[in-house]
Each structure stands twice: as C-alpha cells, then as structure tokens.
Design a protein around this motif. Sequence first.
Motif, PDB file in Angstrom:
ATOM      1  N   UNK A  10       0.826  -1.209   0.000  1.00  0.00           N
ATOM      2  CA  UNK A  10       0.000   0.000   0.000  1.00  0.00           C
ATOM      3  C   UNK A  10       0.855   1.252   0.000  1.00  0.00           C
ATOM      4  N   UNK A  11       1.910   1.261   0.808  1.00  0.00           N
ATOM      5  CA  UNK A  11       2.774   2.446   0.858  1.00  0.00           C
ATOM      6  C   UNK A  11       3.382   2.731  -0.513  1.00  0.00           C
ATOM      7  N   UNK A  12       3.809   1.682  -1.196  1.00  0.00           N
ATOM      8  CA  UNK A  12       4.404   1.862  -2.519  1.00  0.00           C
ATOM      9  C   UNK A  12       3.370   2.397  -3.515  1.00  0.00           C
ATOM     10  N   UNK A  13       2.202   1.787  -3.546  1.00  0.00           N
ATOM     11  CA  UNK A  13       1.198   2.181  -4.534  1.00  0.00           C
ATOM     12  C   UNK A  13       0.624   3.560  -4.235  1.00  0.00           C
ATOM     13  N   UNK A  14       0.476   3.897  -2.976  1.00  0.00           N
ATOM     14  CA  UNK A  14      -0.049   5.213  -2.640  1.00  0.00           C
ATOM     15  C   UNK A  14       0.976   6.312  -2.908  1.00  0.00           C
ATOM     16  N   UNK A  16       2.904   6.303  -5.419  1.00  0.00           N
ATOM     17  CA  UNK A  16       2.885   6.476  -6.876  1.00  0.00           C
ATOM     18  C   UNK A  16       1.559   7.044  -7.391  1.00  0.00           C
ATOM     19  N   UNK A  17       0.554   7.097  -6.525  1.00  0.00           N
ATOM     20  CA  UNK A  17      -0.778   7.510  -6.953  1.00  0.00           C
ATOM     21  C   UNK A  17      -0.886   9.033  -6.977  1.00  0.00           C
ATOM     22  N   UNK A 187      -4.638  -0.575  -9.988  1.00  0.00           N
ATOM     23  CA  UNK A 187      -5.351   0.043 -11.104  1.00  0.00           C
ATOM     24  C   UNK A 187      -5.658   1.505 -10.766  1.00  0.00           C
ATOM     25  N   UNK A 188      -5.367   2.457 -11.656  1.00  0.00           N
ATOM     26  CA  UNK A 188      -5.577   3.887 -11.357  1.00  0.00           C
ATOM     27  C   UNK A 188      -7.027   4.323 -11.552  1.00  0.00           C
ATOM     28  N   UNK A 189      -7.932   3.762 -10.783  1.00  0.00           N
ATOM     29  CA  UNK A 189      -9.367   4.017 -10.923  1.00  0.00           C
ATOM     30  C   UNK A 189      -9.754   5.346 -10.275  1.00  0.00           C
TER      31      UNK A 189
END
Length: 202
Positions: A10-14, A16-17, A187-189
């Motif tokens: 989660x830390x990685x994906x957030x 990058x978001x 997924x960048x929803x």
Amino acid sequence: MSVQSFRDLAAMRLREFDVRTVADTPGMRRATVVLCVLEHDGQPCVVVIKRAYRGRNAGQWALPGGRVDGDETAVAAGLRELREEIGLDASPGDVLGRLDDFPAASGFAITPIVVALDDPGALTPNHEVHRVHFVALDRLAADDVPHWADEPDGSRLLQMRLGEAMTIHAPTGAMLLQFRDVVLLGRPTRVADLRQPDWTHR
C-alpha cells in the motif's frame, strides 16, 4: 497476505498515486474517513461499520470517520474519529497515504486515508456505531464484488456486494472501490463522478 506485506504494498502504490483534491467552495464542508486494515481471524481485513439506527446516516454502511473540526488536518480528524468511534488508537506513522477526495452529494468533500495497524487491541464502538464488520482484503479484491446496476435514466449505480445483506453504494462504496483498485490491484481508478443514491444526499 499479512498486514506487514499489505503495508509495504500500500505504501508503494499510494506513493505512486496521483491524488486528486477537491478545492474549497462556499458552503462546502470537509470530512475524513479511514480505511483501516488490521488482522482479524488470521487475515488482513478493512474495517467497515454500520451506523446506529438513529442520528445522521442512520443504519448506513460507512467507514470510520467524520467532520474535520476547525483547523484540524485531514489526518488528525481521521485518527480522532477512529479513536472516538471504534476505540482504535493510531498515530500519523500508521498512515500509509490517501486517496482522492470524494465530493459527496451531502455537501462534504471526503478525504479517505489508509491506515494499517499491527496490534490494534480491542475495539470499543461508541453510540454512533451499531456494529463493526471486518471485510477480508481477498474478498474485497474478488471479481464479483463490484456490480453495476442499470438505472432508468441510463446511468449505472455501483453496488459493492461484499456479503449477504452487505451491499454498499457510493460514497462509501466508491471509496472502497478506489481502495480496492488502486491499493490492492494496482489500477488507477477514479470514482468522483459515480452516482450516489438519493438517500445518501443528506
């Protein structure tokens, strides 16, 4: 997946978001909700509550959270509400990031923050909470959870079908969908334009 592996992912994906915020407008109010992940029955789950059958949003599915008071930050408000509503103590260091602000039809701009807790202790819901539910992350990520109902006007209504008698609409359903897609599935929803049922407009 463990809570620790969820935290890392989660830390990685957030990070990058590309978060989208809602600008202040006259009459708009701010609120924060918390997507709180912890271990329950041996698996990582996100906490979902059912509001008490009285007061604001009576009997509705929700995430722990509420109004931002005064000069509070979104994070401070979310952590305060998490403690007040279900008795979980979290620190700013437990916050992994945030998702898009959601412009609710009730007039609130809602900021969702993501928190992971390793040893949360006992939950102590207050009078605003009828019941606390734990939704396994594996279940939230399942293909059959998001359902789109066709409306007479040609629009589509999101239904997050998480269990028997547990179908959640926007705004809570929208924020769960974005959490699912962005954090769990990569997924960048975007969800800000999803329709909200009439009964959520208060």
